[in-house]
Write a protein that holds these residues in place. Structure first.
Motif, PDB file in Angstrom:
ATOM      1  N   ASN A  25    -100.923 -43.767 -96.648  1.00 34.05           N
ATOM      2  CA  ASN A  25    -101.517 -45.034 -97.086  1.00 34.05           C
ATOM      3  C   ASN A  25    -101.431 -46.091 -95.985  1.00 34.05           C
ATOM      4  O   ASN A  25    -101.261 -47.270 -96.241  1.00 34.05           O
ATOM      5  N   VAL A  26    -101.572 -45.618 -94.738  1.00 33.91           N
ATOM      6  CA  VAL A  26    -101.552 -46.497 -93.575  1.00 33.91           C
ATOM      7  C   VAL A  26    -102.826 -46.279 -92.755  1.00 33.91           C
ATOM      8  O   VAL A  26    -103.198 -45.135 -92.475  1.00 33.91           O
ATOM      9  N   VAL A  27    -103.461 -47.379 -92.395  1.00 31.37           N
ATOM     10  CA  VAL A  27    -104.589 -47.339 -91.465  1.00 31.37           C
ATOM     11  C   VAL A  27    -104.077 -47.907 -90.151  1.00 31.37           C
ATOM     12  O   VAL A  27    -103.626 -49.049 -90.095  1.00 31.37           O
ATOM     13  N   ALA A  28    -104.122 -47.093 -89.102  1.00 28.80           N
ATOM     14  CA  ALA A  28    -103.625 -47.509 -87.797  1.00 28.80           C
ATOM     15  C   ALA A  28    -104.784 -47.715 -86.834  1.00 28.80           C
ATOM     16  O   ALA A  28    -105.770 -46.980 -86.873  1.00 28.80           O
ATOM     17  N   VAL A  29    -104.635 -48.723 -85.994  1.00 27.46           N
ATOM     18  CA  VAL A  29    -105.637 -49.008 -84.975  1.00 27.46           C
ATOM     19  C   VAL A  29    -104.926 -49.190 -83.640  1.00 27.46           C
ATOM     20  O   VAL A  29    -103.918 -49.884 -83.561  1.00 27.46           O
ATOM     21  N   SER A  30    -105.453 -48.564 -82.621  1.00 29.46           N
ATOM     22  CA  SER A  30    -104.983 -48.752 -81.266  1.00 29.46           C
ATOM     23  C   SER A  30    -106.098 -49.500 -80.536  1.00 29.46           C
ATOM     24  O   SER A  30    -107.234 -49.022 -80.492  1.00 29.46           O
ATOM     25  N   ASN A  55    -110.366 -46.613-102.364  1.00 27.43           N
ATOM     26  CA  ASN A  55    -110.857 -46.973-103.701  1.00 27.43           C
ATOM     27  C   ASN A  55    -110.082 -48.121-104.335  1.00 27.43           C
ATOM     28  O   ASN A  55    -109.776 -48.095-105.525  1.00 27.43           O
ATOM     29  N   GLY A  56    -109.719 -49.121-103.539  1.00 26.03           N
ATOM     30  CA  GLY A  56    -109.015 -50.291-104.063  1.00 26.03           C
ATOM     31  C   GLY A  56    -107.516 -50.130-104.190  1.00 26.03           C
ATOM     32  O   GLY A  56    -106.820 -51.075-104.550  1.00 26.03           O
ATOM     33  N   HIS A  57    -106.989 -48.928-103.930  1.00 26.16           N
ATOM     34  CA  HIS A  57    -105.536 -48.723-103.998  1.00 26.16           C
ATOM     35  C   HIS A  57    -104.854 -49.412-102.815  1.00 26.16           C
ATOM     36  O   HIS A  57    -105.455 -49.628-101.772  1.00 26.16           O
ATOM     37  N   ARG A  58    -103.578 -49.725-102.985  1.00 24.83           N
ATOM     38  CA  ARG A  58    -102.803 -50.437-101.961  1.00 24.83           C
ATOM     39  C   ARG A  58    -102.676 -49.622-100.682  1.00 24.83           C
ATOM     40  O   ARG A  58    -102.442 -48.411-100.727  1.00 24.83           O
ATOM     41  N   SER A  82    -113.020 -60.020 -91.503  1.00 25.24           N
ATOM     42  CA  SER A  82    -112.709 -58.613 -91.744  1.00 25.24           C
ATOM     43  C   SER A  82    -111.381 -58.456 -92.484  1.00 25.24           C
ATOM     44  O   SER A  82    -111.278 -57.668 -93.427  1.00 25.24           O
ATOM     45  N   ILE A  83    -110.383 -59.212 -92.084  1.00 25.82           N
ATOM     46  CA  ILE A  83    -109.069 -59.148 -92.749  1.00 25.82           C
ATOM     47  C   ILE A  83    -109.201 -59.582 -94.209  1.00 25.82           C
ATOM     48  O   ILE A  83    -108.659 -58.938 -95.116  1.00 25.82           O
ATOM     49  N   GLU A  84    -109.921 -60.660 -94.449  1.00 28.56           N
ATOM     50  CA  GLU A  84    -110.101 -61.135 -95.831  1.00 28.56           C
ATOM     51  C   GLU A  84    -110.829 -60.089 -96.669  1.00 28.56           C
ATOM     52  O   GLU A  84    -110.487 -59.875 -97.833  1.00 28.56           O
ATOM     53  N   GLY A  90    -107.697 -53.806-101.021  1.00 27.31           N
ATOM     54  CA  GLY A  90    -106.398 -53.179-101.217  1.00 27.31           C
ATOM     55  C   GLY A  90    -105.375 -53.338-100.104  1.00 27.31           C
ATOM     56  O   GLY A  90    -104.245 -52.880-100.254  1.00 27.31           O
ATOM     57  N   MET A  91    -105.739 -53.945 -98.974  1.00 27.00           N
ATOM     58  CA  MET A  91    -104.745 -54.131 -97.921  1.00 27.00           C
ATOM     59  C   MET A  91    -103.741 -55.198 -98.360  1.00 27.00           C
ATOM     60  O   MET A  91    -104.127 -56.295 -98.714  1.00 27.00           O
ATOM     61  N   VAL A  92    -102.447 -54.846 -98.349  1.00 24.49           N
ATOM     62  CA  VAL A  92    -101.436 -55.787 -98.819  1.00 24.49           C
ATOM     63  C   VAL A  92    -100.423 -56.173 -97.754  1.00 24.49           C
ATOM     64  O   VAL A  92     -99.586 -57.047 -97.978  1.00 24.49           O
TER      65      VAL A  92
END
Length: 143
Positions: A25-30, A55-58, A82-84, A90-92
């Protein structure tokens, strides 16, 4: 960056300025280099595609910043949008690793300002292990 070498990670986009990987449940960006409005718009579009799988999950964000890694004024405005949008999907929580930036204090200030405006907690770390441990404490695992 362990998350990018994990065979379970789903990789997206290799435009040269950034890569995106999803694991658990982590999205990583380099990311590296100075990003303007167009670069962030392209990145934001890729993030929309990646984030839709939750799908809206945390989920949590983990950013690895390299080199100058600054945003132009337009790039900062575009990233704020983009952050908003991500928060609405679901990004918390966010974490950034600034250990490989040449101007960590400026990068820290810029990203802290963006996340604060979006109402999202941001952890800033000098290394990946500390960031991953903090995310795990908060319930987010890249596994």
């Amino acid at each position: 960056m362990k998350i990018f070498t994990n065979p379970q990670a789903k990789l997206k986009s290799k435009y040269g300025q950034y890569q995106i990987a999803v694991l658990g449940n982590v999205v990583a960006v380099s990311a590296e280099g100075i990003a303007d409005t167009d670069a962030i718009a392209r990145y934001g579009s890729d993030m929309m595609e990646v984030v839709s799988q939750f799908n809206g999950h945390r989920w949590a964000f983990l950013g690895f910043l390299h080199g100058s890694a600054l945003l132009t004024k337009g790039g900062e405005i575009e990233l704020q949008k983009s952050i908003e949008w991500r928060v609405s999907k679901g990004m918390v929580l966010g974490a950034i690793v600034t250990g490989e930036t040449t101007i960590a204090a400026m990068v820290n200030a810029q990203f802290s300002r963006i996340y604060e405006r979006a109402g999202v907690e941001l952890g800033v770390f000098s290394n990946e292990d500390a960031a991953m441990a903090w995310l795990a404490e908060k319930g987010f695992r890249a596994s």
